[in-house]
Design an enzyme around this catalytic site. Structure first.
Site, PDB file in Angstrom:
ATOM      1  N   GLU A 188      45.535  47.301  41.480  1.00  0.00           N
ATOM      2  CA  GLU A 188      45.117  46.566  40.295  1.00  0.00           C
ATOM      3  C   GLU A 188      43.718  45.985  40.478  1.00  0.00           C
ATOM      4  OE1 GLU A 188      46.572  42.398  38.105  1.00  0.00           O
ATOM      5  OE2 GLU A 188      47.635  43.207  39.845  1.00  0.00           O
ATOM      6  N   TYR A 189      42.908  46.048  39.439  1.00  0.00           N
ATOM      7  CA  TYR A 189      41.597  45.409  39.463  1.00  0.00           C
ATOM      8  C   TYR A 189      41.729  43.980  38.951  1.00  0.00           C
ATOM      9  CZ  TYR A 189      36.848  44.099  38.183  1.00  0.00           C
ATOM     10  OH  TYR A 189      35.668  43.427  38.051  1.00  0.00           O
ATOM     11  N   VAL A 190      41.210  43.041  39.725  1.00  0.00           N
ATOM     12  CA  VAL A 190      41.249  41.635  39.340  1.00  0.00           C
ATOM     13  C   VAL A 190      39.821  41.179  39.039  1.00  0.00           C
ATOM     14  CG1 VAL A 190      41.879  39.295  40.011  1.00  0.00           C
ATOM     15  CG2 VAL A 190      43.248  41.229  40.814  1.00  0.00           C
ATOM     16  N   ASP A 247      48.756  37.768  56.849  1.00  0.00           N
ATOM     17  CA  ASP A 247      47.326  37.447  56.889  1.00  0.00           C
ATOM     18  C   ASP A 247      46.916  36.654  55.652  1.00  0.00           C
ATOM     19  OD1 ASP A 247      44.817  37.347  58.028  1.00  0.00           O
ATOM     20  OD2 ASP A 247      44.181  39.298  57.276  1.00  0.00           O
ATOM     21  N   LYS A 267      45.106  33.918  53.803  1.00  0.00           N
ATOM     22  CA  LYS A 267      43.871  33.193  54.044  1.00  0.00           C
ATOM     23  C   LYS A 267      43.095  33.164  52.737  1.00  0.00           C
ATOM     24  CE  LYS A 267      41.712  37.473  55.700  1.00  0.00           C
ATOM     25  NZ  LYS A 267      41.025  38.119  56.842  1.00  0.00           N
ATOM     26  N   PRO A 268      42.076  32.309  52.620  1.00  0.00           N
ATOM     27  CA  PRO A 268      41.326  32.233  51.359  1.00  0.00           C
ATOM     28  C   PRO A 268      40.745  33.571  50.908  1.00  0.00           C
ATOM     29  CG  PRO A 268      40.820  30.336  52.727  1.00  0.00           C
ATOM     30  CD  PRO A 268      41.655  31.254  53.578  1.00  0.00           C
ATOM     31  N   ASN A 294      42.049  36.428  51.042  1.00  0.00           N
ATOM     32  CA  ASN A 294      43.067  37.304  50.471  1.00  0.00           C
ATOM     33  C   ASN A 294      43.734  36.716  49.230  1.00  0.00           C
ATOM     34  OD1 ASN A 294      42.893  39.618  52.021  1.00  0.00           O
ATOM     35  ND2 ASN A 294      44.273  38.854  53.605  1.00  0.00           N
ATOM     36  N   ASP A 302      46.428  42.720  49.462  1.00  0.00           N
ATOM     37  CA  ASP A 302      46.672  43.455  50.719  1.00  0.00           C
ATOM     38  C   ASP A 302      48.088  43.362  51.270  1.00  0.00           C
ATOM     39  OD1 ASP A 302      44.115  44.314  50.586  1.00  0.00           O
ATOM     40  OD2 ASP A 302      43.348  43.120  52.235  1.00  0.00           O
TER      41      ASP A 302
END
Length: 219
Positions: A43-45, A88, A90-91, A93, A106
């Site tokens: 998906e494109y965000v 994982d 974290k900011p 991701n 991810d």
């Protein structure tokens, strides 16, 4: 790409990630290859990652930081229901779209890397495969990445929430080894010293998320 079993595993992990149907997780649609190049279709965000937001603003208003953490937790719970941990968080991701919705990037890729042969996986020391980001990594994950579960993601989310409020990760200084050691046995600077306006109840929530013992965290 030179090992067919790795390609099969990659496609399998994308299929597993595609089963997570939640508004707070970036959807994985397909895994294909063209001319020997393997790729993931997701998906494109249209938005920005939390790390870029922090780089621009330094630290976030309490309500916004809590909203980002809450939405991330909802996405993690949806993944946990499918038997998946991220490993994982974290900011970098976490994406925020134009409407303010948080989406986790991810899923599935960390488990794919962990399942590669030891001589082809990211290594920290001989015989010890480590996957994750030292600033946000749970203690048990630092010891053995394969043991990480949803509670490890909760720890990483706690570190991320700490960062959003304090303007820095819990252990901002030192080498990779030093940071991992601090997660195993250190104590971060009390959040209330860095951000006196954070309510005591929220300080307690973050402390519980970041408990060294997974059994002492939210489950």
């Amino acid at each position: 790409v030179d090992r067919p079993e790795a390609v099969v595993r990659f496609r399998h992990e994308v299929q597993a990630a595609a089963r997570i149907n939640d508004e707070h997780v970036v959807r994985a649609y397909d895994a294909e290859q063209v001319d020997g190049i393997h790729f993931l279709v997701m998906e494109y965000v249209d938005g920005e990652s939390v790390d870029r937001l922090l780089a621009r603003e330094g630290r976030l208003p309490i309500a916004r930081a809590c909203s980002i953490a809450r939405q991330t937790a909802l996405g993690l719970q949806a993944a946990h229901a499918q038997g998946m941990a991220h490993r994982d968080i974290k900011p970098q991701n976490l994406m925020i779209d134009g409407s303010g919705r948080v989406k986790i990037l991810d899923f599935g890729l960390s488990r794919f890397v962990l399942d590669q042969p030891a001589d082809q996986s990211p290594r920290l020391t001989t015989g010890h495969v480590v996957l994750g980001t030292p600033d946000y990594m749970a203690p048990e994950q630092a010891r053995e990445s394969r043991t990480a579960d949803i509670r490890s993601d909760i720890y990483s989310l706690g570190c991320t929430l700490y960062h959003m409020l304090a303007g820095r990760p819990p252990f901002p200084d030192g080498s990779v080894i030093e940071k991992l050691a601090l997660h195993l046995s250190g104590r971060p600077r009390p959040l209330e010293e860095l951000r006196p306006d954070v309510p005591n109840g929220l300080v307690t929530v973050i402390a519980t998320m970041m408990a060294r013992d997974p059994a002492a965290r939210y489950q």
